[in-house]
Design an enzyme around this catalytic site. Structure first.
Site, mmCIF file in Angstrom:
data_model
loop_
_atom_site.group_PDB
_atom_site.id
_atom_site.type_symbol
_atom_site.label_atom_id
_atom_site.label_comp_id
_atom_site.label_asym_id
_atom_site.label_seq_id
_atom_site.Cartn_x
_atom_site.Cartn_y
_atom_site.Cartn_z
ATOM 1 N N HIS A 190 -0.642 11.045 -2.223
ATOM 2 C CA HIS A 190 -1.963 10.600 -1.777
ATOM 3 C C HIS A 190 -2.912 11.774 -1.545
ATOM 4 O O HIS A 190 -4.038 11.788 -2.033
ATOM 5 C CB HIS A 190 -1.830 9.781 -0.490
ATOM 6 C CG HIS A 190 -3.145 9.341 0.069
ATOM 7 N ND1 HIS A 190 -3.904 10.109 0.924
ATOM 8 C CD2 HIS A 190 -3.863 8.211 -0.153
ATOM 9 C CE1 HIS A 190 -5.026 9.471 1.222
ATOM 10 N NE2 HIS A 190 -5.034 8.319 0.577
ATOM 11 N N GLU A 215 0.690 -0.665 -4.823
ATOM 12 C CA GLU A 215 -0.321 0.333 -5.195
ATOM 13 C C GLU A 215 0.291 1.712 -4.996
ATOM 14 O O GLU A 215 1.034 1.937 -4.035
ATOM 15 C CB GLU A 215 -1.545 0.179 -4.276
ATOM 16 C CG GLU A 215 -2.665 1.184 -4.524
ATOM 17 C CD GLU A 215 -2.696 2.361 -3.583
ATOM 18 O OE1 GLU A 215 -3.596 3.188 -3.728
ATOM 19 O OE2 GLU A 215 -1.809 2.487 -2.702
ATOM 20 N N ASP A 247 -0.644 6.164 -5.553
ATOM 21 C CA ASP A 247 -1.674 7.191 -5.819
ATOM 22 C C ASP A 247 -1.090 8.211 -6.776
ATOM 23 O O ASP A 247 -0.026 8.772 -6.514
ATOM 24 C CB ASP A 247 -2.039 7.899 -4.515
ATOM 25 C CG ASP A 247 -2.494 6.930 -3.455
ATOM 26 O OD1 ASP A 247 -3.522 6.266 -3.659
ATOM 27 O OD2 ASP A 247 -1.802 6.830 -2.423
ATOM 28 N N HIS A 293 0.836 -1.195 0.000
ATOM 29 C CA HIS A 293 0.000 0.000 0.000
ATOM 30 C C HIS A 293 0.879 1.256 0.000
ATOM 31 O O HIS A 293 1.613 1.497 0.958
ATOM 32 C CB HIS A 293 -0.884 -0.048 1.248
ATOM 33 C CG HIS A 293 -1.969 0.978 1.279
ATOM 34 N ND1 HIS A 293 -2.608 1.345 2.431
ATOM 35 C CD2 HIS A 293 -2.561 1.707 0.297
ATOM 36 C CE1 HIS A 293 -3.527 2.254 2.171
ATOM 37 N NE2 HIS A 293 -3.524 2.493 0.880
ATOM 38 N N GLU A 313 -3.659 3.957 -8.691
ATOM 39 C CA GLU A 313 -4.895 4.606 -8.238
ATOM 40 C C GLU A 313 -4.940 6.029 -8.775
ATOM 41 O O GLU A 313 -4.040 6.838 -8.514
ATOM 42 C CB GLU A 313 -5.006 4.611 -6.704
ATOM 43 C CG GLU A 313 -6.366 5.185 -6.305
ATOM 44 C CD GLU A 313 -6.578 5.392 -4.828
ATOM 45 O OE1 GLU A 313 -5.931 4.746 -3.993
ATOM 46 O OE2 GLU A 313 -7.444 6.245 -4.526
HETATM 47 O O1 G3P Z 1 -6.553 1.293 -3.353
HETATM 48 C C1 G3P Z 1 -6.613 1.036 -2.012
HETATM 49 C C2 G3P Z 1 -6.311 2.267 -1.199
HETATM 50 O O2 G3P Z 1 -5.127 2.835 -1.640
HETATM 51 C C3 G3P Z 1 -7.420 3.270 -1.259
HETATM 52 O O3 G3P Z 1 -7.331 4.196 -0.240
HETATM 53 O O4 G3P Z 1 -6.845 6.397 0.669
HETATM 54 O O5 G3P Z 1 -5.114 4.640 0.777
HETATM 55 O O6 G3P Z 1 -5.680 5.691 -1.392
HETATM 56 P P1 G3P Z 1 -6.193 5.286 -0.055
HETATM 57 MG MG MG Z 2 -4.446 4.585 -2.713
#
Ligand code: G3P
Ligand code: MG
Length: 247
Positions: free
Chosen positions: A52, A37, A39, A10, A112
């Site tokens: 993020h 993952e 952002d 993450h 993302e």
């Molecule tokens: O994609 C899972 C997660 O990354 C979504 O929440 O806020 O951590 O981007 P966030």
């Molecule tokens: Mg995310």
């Protein structure tokens, strides 16, 4: 077919290294995670980069929205200082650099789409342009809470994989809407916050032929992950995989 693993790092491995940086992705790789993952949003000069939040404040030496800055200004910020509590040379990377790292290290990627308000379309266009030029040969998929970004991206990159994200079922978001959209646009996946997921939801998503993923604001524990996997969740976003045996 989209086939993400049981654990996806993450934002890299955000509890162990500054989130959304190459150091964090490299550590995820070193720990045996083969997917991460990240952002993604865009700078003023339309470069897709990793962040993020809507602002630079929480994770870097910068302030305010990054949409007012060109990427070369964003790159000068220290993206490690908050995590390590002392100045570092860690910077905010571009999506291009992440693609290069993942390609080289055989890692899968969840991109993302995290546009700042008003920049949704520009964000999709810039990211699609990069992916079209970059010959990324590992598996990847786009996800977003902004479903319209995914729908637009699907028009631009029809053969990529897609997953809707859902944080709660207030604000008139219903599982039935999500499943309808997935069917209509041939999306592959639905991702849920741990706080809203239950076995009924997992069963309904899986019975629609979709993959279920779960993320959490706090690092998921091994026993919680085992329960989710045995209930039919395919992938879990993990901040710190230390407790897990990764094969
Ligand atoms: O994609 C899972 C997660 O990354 C979504 O929440 O806020 O951590 O981007 P966030
Ligand atoms: Mg995310």
């Amino acid at each position: 077919m989209l086939n993400p693993p049981k654990l996806i790092g993450h934002r890299g491995v955000k509890s162990l290294s500054p989130e959304n940086t190459l150091s964090s992705i490299a550590l995820a790789h070193k720990l045996g995670l083969n997917w991460v993952e990240v952002d993604i949003k865009i700078s003023r000069d339309l470069i897709p980069f990793l962040l993020h939040d809507d602002t630079l404040d929480r994770t870097t030496t910068g302030e305010g929205s990054p949409t007012h800055l060109d990427y070369n200004e964003i790159k000068k910020l220290d993206a490690g200082i908050v995590f390590y509590k002392h100045p570092t040379k860690i910077y905010i990377p571009t999506l291009h650099e992440v693609l290069i790292f993942c390609e080289k290290n055989n890692m899968g990627l969840n991109i993302e789409l995290k546009p700042n308000l008003g920049f949704e379309k520009k964000n999709v266009i810039a990211i699609a342009k990069l992916l079209k030029i970059f010959n990324f040969t590992n598996q990847y998929y786009f996800s977003s809470f902004d479903w319209n970004s995914l729908i637009l991206m699907k028009e631009l990159l029809p053969s990529a994989y897609y997953g809707l994200l859902m944080d709660d079922f207030n604000n008139n978001i219903f599982l039935s809407n999500a499943l309808e959209i997935c069917k209509k646009y041939n999306f592959s996946c639905c991702g849920f916050n741990k706080k809203v997921i239950n076995t009924d939801i997992i069963n309904e998503v899986n019975m629609s032929g979709l993959i279920t993923t779960v993320y959490s604001e706090d690092n998921l524990k091994l026993n919680e992950a085992n329960e989710l996997w045995s209930n039919g969740v395919k992938s879990i976003f993990i901040d710190d995989p230390s407790e897990f045996k990764i094969s």
